[in-house]
Each structure stands twice: as C-alpha cells, then as structure tokens.
Design an enzyme around this catalytic site. Sequence first.
Site, short mmCIF file in Angstrom:
data_model
loop_
_atom_site.label_atom_id
_atom_site.label_comp_id
_atom_site.label_asym_id
_atom_site.label_seq_id
_atom_site.Cartn_x
_atom_site.Cartn_y
_atom_site.Cartn_z
N SER A 1 0.83 -1.20 0.00
CA SER A 1 0.00 0.00 0.00
C SER A 1 0.87 1.26 0.00
CB SER A 1 -0.96 -0.05 1.19
OG SER A 1 -2.02 0.86 1.05
N ASP B 1 -9.82 -5.20 -4.12
CA ASP B 1 -9.23 -4.24 -3.18
C ASP B 1 -10.20 -3.08 -2.96
OD1 ASP B 1 -7.64 -2.33 -1.81
OD2 ASP B 1 -5.83 -3.10 -2.75
N HIS C 1 -7.77 -5.79 0.13
CA HIS C 1 -6.55 -5.03 0.41
C HIS C 1 -5.67 -5.86 1.32
CE1 HIS C 1 -4.24 -1.37 0.25
NE2 HIS C 1 -4.21 -1.27 1.57
#
Length: 220
Positions: free
Chosen positions: A115, A166, A198
Amino acid sequence: MSTPLSGPAAEPLSGGPAHQLVILLHGVGVDGSDLFGLVPYIAPALPDAAFIAPDAPHAYDMAPFGRQWFSLADRSNAALAAGIRATAPLLDAFIDSQLAARGLEDQHLALIGFSQGTMMSLHLGPRRARPAAAIVGFSGAVVAPEALASELACRPRILLIHGDSDEVVNPDCLPAAEAALASFGIPVITEVRPGLGHGIDGPGLTLATAFLRQSFGLDE
C-alpha cells in the site's frame, strides 16, 4: 531534525554474513512489525538475506495509533506527491545506511512494499543512482508518474501484485502503474489476485518469493 528510521530486523538464517538485504515498507496505520510478519515465509528461500522493516517516521494522523509515510488527509495527487517527496530523502538515507552497514550495494537490495509502502518504493526505486535487484509492490500505486520523465535514474525489476477486490486502493492502479513504469523502460511484471481485497495472499507471496530468488540470481 528527523529521527533515523528503525524497526524489527532479522539476520540471515544461514548464520553467516548477509549477501542480500530485504527492506519491507508497511502500509498506513500500522508499523514495521506488520509487514515483518512476512519474513518467516520468505526467509527460508533467501537464507543469506537480512531483513528489516522500518517504522514509518510519522504518527498516523487519522487514528490514535500506527504510523504513516505521508498523510492521507488530502488525497489529491499533488498532496500525495508532496508527502512522498518529503519522506523520500529519509528513506533513501536509511537504505544507504543499511547497505553500508552490511558491505552491500544496490544490486543486493530488494524492497517489498504494501500500500503506502509500495508507493514509497515505486517513487524511490527508479530515482536511486543504481537499481535495486528487485522491487515487489502489493496493493499500491505510482503517484505522479509524469515526474519520472526528468527524474528517472535507473530501471529496477518490479513485480506488482494487486487484489481485484481491493476496497482501499483501486485495482485499476495496477494497470496504470504498469503502463506508466513500462513507458520509461522499467521492466514490470504484474499479477492480479482474484477475490483478494486489500491484503496479501499465499499465492501472491509465493510469486513474490520466487521473483526475489530469481532477481538475486539464486535460481541459475
């Protein structure tokens, strides 16, 4: 003055000196211990590698706990790019110091990001004077790729992995990152993980580990 980065670390399973260095860059709202949890799964395939997962330098500004590489309070491209640029020199210096401490060079380095950590890796990796052996990015994005036109310094091998479900970072960021990086001649491999949100799943981690072994020349 910025505080030097630090976080959980592990020396090579072989018990000898490190021949490779893997730096893991976590996502927002946690700290280095979060992504360091991957090390037991990766280290057996890289027995001569040292691992370190630095805590991001800033307290998470949208919760009473966790760390962040840059703020997400303003998610405009300009604000995100400015946040990444502000933190990049600190991370760059950390990478230099960790390599120097082990007598290693960029060809012995891999970055693994998740991320926000992926965003940092994809910003910094192509701007270092010499390419890392590999960059693995999970669930991330390239921020302000147009700036690479005047700032590109090297072309590290990159693997990007993203879940098609996600809910935090749009899965469309994967093909966008691939196109942007490839347009500058950076070699990119991508993998879409079906049904994954995610996060990081087993098949993605297996693929990443194989990519690291190949990039370090361990499968020749």
